[in-house]
Write a protein that holds these residues in place. Structure first.
Motif, PDB file in Angstrom:
ATOM      1  N   ALA A 182      64.173  68.082 -63.978  1.00 12.31           N
ATOM      2  CA  ALA A 182      63.177  67.332 -63.196  1.00 12.31           C
ATOM      3  C   ALA A 182      61.852  68.079 -63.127  1.00 12.31           C
ATOM      4  O   ALA A 182      60.780  67.490 -63.304  1.00 12.31           O
ATOM      5  CB  ALA A 182      63.714  67.060 -61.794  1.00 12.31           C
ATOM      6  N   VAL A 183      61.900  69.373 -62.878  1.00  9.40           N
ATOM      7  CA  VAL A 183      60.675  70.170 -62.786  1.00  9.40           C
ATOM      8  C   VAL A 183      59.976  70.231 -64.145  1.00  9.40           C
ATOM      9  O   VAL A 183      58.759  70.039 -64.245  1.00  9.40           O
ATOM     10  CB  VAL A 183      60.983  71.582 -62.243  1.00  9.40           C
ATOM     11  CG1 VAL A 183      59.763  72.494 -62.348  1.00  9.40           C
ATOM     12  CG2 VAL A 183      61.458  71.496 -60.800  1.00  9.40           C
ATOM     13  N   ALA A 184      60.740  70.480 -65.205  1.00 10.03           N
ATOM     14  CA  ALA A 184      60.155  70.544 -66.549  1.00 10.03           C
ATOM     15  C   ALA A 184      59.516  69.216 -66.936  1.00 10.03           C
ATOM     16  O   ALA A 184      58.429  69.183 -67.519  1.00 10.03           O
ATOM     17  CB  ALA A 184      61.219  70.947 -67.562  1.00 10.03           C
ATOM     18  N   ALA A 185      60.168  68.109 -66.600  1.00 10.56           N
ATOM     19  CA  ALA A 185      59.618  66.788 -66.929  1.00 10.56           C
ATOM     20  C   ALA A 185      58.326  66.524 -66.170  1.00 10.56           C
ATOM     21  O   ALA A 185      57.365  65.995 -66.738  1.00 10.56           O
ATOM     22  CB  ALA A 185      60.647  65.701 -66.625  1.00 10.56           C
ATOM     23  N   ARG A 186      58.291  66.874 -64.887  1.00  8.43           N
ATOM     24  CA  ARG A 186      57.067  66.660 -64.098  1.00  8.43           C
ATOM     25  C   ARG A 186      55.922  67.492 -64.661  1.00  8.43           C
ATOM     26  O   ARG A 186      54.802  67.023 -64.793  1.00  8.43           O
ATOM     27  CB  ARG A 186      57.300  66.991 -62.631  1.00  8.43           C
ATOM     28  CG  ARG A 186      56.048  66.758 -61.783  1.00  8.43           C
ATOM     29  CD  ARG A 186      56.352  66.719 -60.299  1.00  8.43           C
ATOM     30  NE  ARG A 186      55.153  66.519 -59.524  1.00  8.43           N
ATOM     31  CZ  ARG A 186      54.545  65.356 -59.346  1.00  8.43           C
ATOM     32  NH1 ARG A 186      55.032  64.255 -59.897  1.00  8.43           N
ATOM     33  NH2 ARG A 186      53.446  65.266 -58.627  1.00  8.43           N
ATOM     34  N   LEU A 187      56.202  68.745 -64.987  1.00  7.68           N
ATOM     35  CA  LEU A 187      55.162  69.603 -65.548  1.00  7.68           C
ATOM     36  C   LEU A 187      54.674  69.049 -66.885  1.00  7.68           C
ATOM     37  O   LEU A 187      53.469  68.923 -67.112  1.00  7.68           O
ATOM     38  CB  LEU A 187      55.693  71.030 -65.703  1.00  7.68           C
ATOM     39  CG  LEU A 187      54.684  72.067 -66.190  1.00  7.68           C
ATOM     40  CD1 LEU A 187      53.520  72.211 -65.210  1.00  7.68           C
ATOM     41  CD2 LEU A 187      55.367  73.407 -66.392  1.00  7.68           C
ATOM     42  N   ALA A 188      55.592  68.690 -67.777  1.00  6.86           N
ATOM     43  CA  ALA A 188      55.217  68.180 -69.102  1.00  6.86           C
ATOM     44  C   ALA A 188      54.398  66.894 -69.011  1.00  6.86           C
ATOM     45  O   ALA A 188      53.466  66.689 -69.795  1.00  6.86           O
ATOM     46  CB  ALA A 188      56.468  67.947 -69.943  1.00  6.86           C
ATOM     47  N   ALA A 189      54.716  66.047 -68.044  1.00  6.28           N
ATOM     48  CA  ALA A 189      54.014  64.761 -67.907  1.00  6.28           C
ATOM     49  C   ALA A 189      52.640  64.895 -67.269  1.00  6.28           C
ATOM     50  O   ALA A 189      51.806  63.999 -67.411  1.00  6.28           O
ATOM     51  CB  ALA A 189      54.862  63.797 -67.080  1.00  6.28           C
ATOM     52  N   ASN A 190      52.385  66.011 -66.577  1.00  2.57           N
ATOM     53  CA  ASN A 190      51.158  66.113 -65.795  1.00  2.57           C
ATOM     54  C   ASN A 190      50.294  67.328 -66.096  1.00  2.57           C
ATOM     55  O   ASN A 190      49.257  67.502 -65.458  1.00  2.57           O
ATOM     56  CB  ASN A 190      51.518  66.144 -64.293  1.00  2.57           C
ATOM     57  CG  ASN A 190      52.119  64.848 -63.838  1.00  2.57           C
ATOM     58  OD1 ASN A 190      51.440  63.864 -63.655  1.00  2.57           O
ATOM     59  ND2 ASN A 190      53.443  64.851 -63.681  1.00  2.57           N
ATOM     60  N   TRP A 191      50.673  68.159 -67.032  1.00  3.96           N
ATOM     61  CA  TRP A 191      49.928  69.397 -67.281  1.00  3.96           C
ATOM     62  C   TRP A 191      49.445  69.449 -68.725  1.00  3.96           C
ATOM     63  O   TRP A 191      50.257  69.406 -69.654  1.00  3.96           O
ATOM     64  CB  TRP A 191      50.796  70.622 -66.991  1.00  3.96           C
ATOM     65  CG  TRP A 191      50.066  71.910 -67.155  1.00  3.96           C
ATOM     66  CD1 TRP A 191      50.196  72.792 -68.181  1.00  3.96           C
ATOM     67  CD2 TRP A 191      49.087  72.454 -66.282  1.00  3.96           C
ATOM     68  NE1 TRP A 191      49.356  73.852 -68.003  1.00  3.96           N
ATOM     69  CE2 TRP A 191      48.659  73.674 -66.844  1.00  3.96           C
ATOM     70  CE3 TRP A 191      48.517  72.032 -65.080  1.00  3.96           C
ATOM     71  CZ2 TRP A 191      47.692  74.483 -66.245  1.00  3.96           C
ATOM     72  CZ3 TRP A 191      47.566  72.824 -64.475  1.00  3.96           C
ATOM     73  CH2 TRP A 191      47.163  74.032 -65.048  1.00  3.96           C
ATOM     74  N   THR A 192      48.112  69.545 -68.900  1.00  4.96           N
ATOM     75  CA  THR A 192      47.541  69.601 -70.250  1.00  4.96           C
ATOM     76  C   THR A 192      46.577  70.769 -70.435  1.00  4.96           C
ATOM     77  O   THR A 192      45.962  70.892 -71.493  1.00  4.96           O
ATOM     78  CB  THR A 192      46.795  68.287 -70.566  1.00  4.96           C
ATOM     79  OG1 THR A 192      45.754  68.097 -69.592  1.00  4.96           O
ATOM     80  CG2 THR A 192      47.738  67.090 -70.551  1.00  4.96           C
ATOM     81  N   ARG A 193      46.429  71.605 -69.445  1.00  4.69           N
ATOM     82  CA  ARG A 193      45.455  72.709 -69.511  1.00  4.69           C
ATOM     83  C   ARG A 193      45.810  73.762 -70.557  1.00  4.69           C
ATOM     84  O   ARG A 193      44.926  74.362 -71.153  1.00  4.69           O
ATOM     85  CB  ARG A 193      45.329  73.399 -68.160  1.00  4.69           C
ATOM     86  CG  ARG A 193      44.784  72.550 -67.072  1.00  4.69           C
ATOM     87  CD  ARG A 193      43.301  72.501 -67.178  1.00  4.69           C
ATOM     88  NE  ARG A 193      42.741  71.900 -65.976  1.00  4.69           N
ATOM     89  CZ  ARG A 193      41.545  71.392 -65.944  1.00  4.69           C
ATOM     90  NH1 ARG A 193      40.790  71.421 -67.025  1.00  4.69           N
ATOM     91  NH2 ARG A 193      41.087  70.864 -64.842  1.00  4.69           N
ATOM     92  N   CYS A 194      47.109  74.019 -70.708  1.00  2.00           N
ATOM     93  CA  CYS A 194      47.544  75.028 -71.663  1.00  2.00           C
ATOM     94  C   CYS A 194      48.993  74.730 -72.048  1.00  2.00           C
ATOM     95  O   CYS A 194      49.611  73.829 -71.491  1.00  2.00           O
ATOM     96  CB  CYS A 194      47.409  76.442 -71.081  1.00  2.00           C
ATOM     97  SG  CYS A 194      48.428  76.779 -69.639  1.00  2.00           S
TER      98      CYS A 194
END
Length: 136
Positions: free
Chosen positions: A9-21
């Motif tokens: 769940a945490v990995a999916a949320r990060l992957a879906a919302n983080w594009t900085r690096c």
């Protein structure tokens, strides 16, 4: 260690919302992107599970509580402005959220002291307390 459900769940949320690096899996931490650019990884240092209900098998609630750690790694010598801004954005992404049966609370602020400087890298992190209810 945290449950697979929490990690997913945490990995999916990060992957879906983080594009900085780049997002780097923890089993390759230390390698980072080949061009030396900044990256973020997630650690799961503490978790505990308690049975919340007692009843029919398959319908019991087990509550996992703990904290996961967001770790942002960038090259030294670039200044603190960008890493601090990015860790604040990461904290906001997980601050007081509900997603995929996970509830998060107030992430810790990033700390800046001599521990941030490791092997030519500037490392800043934040711990995010959480709980997730599991059913069995």
């Amino acid at each position: 260690m945290a449950s697979g459900a929490l990690m997913a769940a945490v990995a999916a949320r990060l992957a879906a919302n983080w594009t900085r690096c780049a997002i780097v899996e923890d089993d390759t931490t230390g390698l980072g992107p080949s061009d030396g650019s900044p990256y973020v990884t997630i650690e799961y240092p503490v978790a505990r599970e308690d049975q919340i209900t007692i009843g029919a098998p398959g319908n019991n609630v087990f509550r996992e509580t703990g904290a996961f750690r967001l770790v942002l790694v960038s090259d030294m010598g670039q200044g603190r402005t960008q890493p601090i801004a990015w860790i604040d954005e990461l904290r906001a992404l997980f601050r007081s959220k509900n997603f995929d049966h996970v509830t998060t609370f107030a992430p810790s602020p990033g700390v800046v002291d001599t521990s941030n400087y490791r092997a030519g890298k500037f490392v800043v992190s934040s711990s995010v307390p959480y709980y997730i209810d599991l059913f069995a």
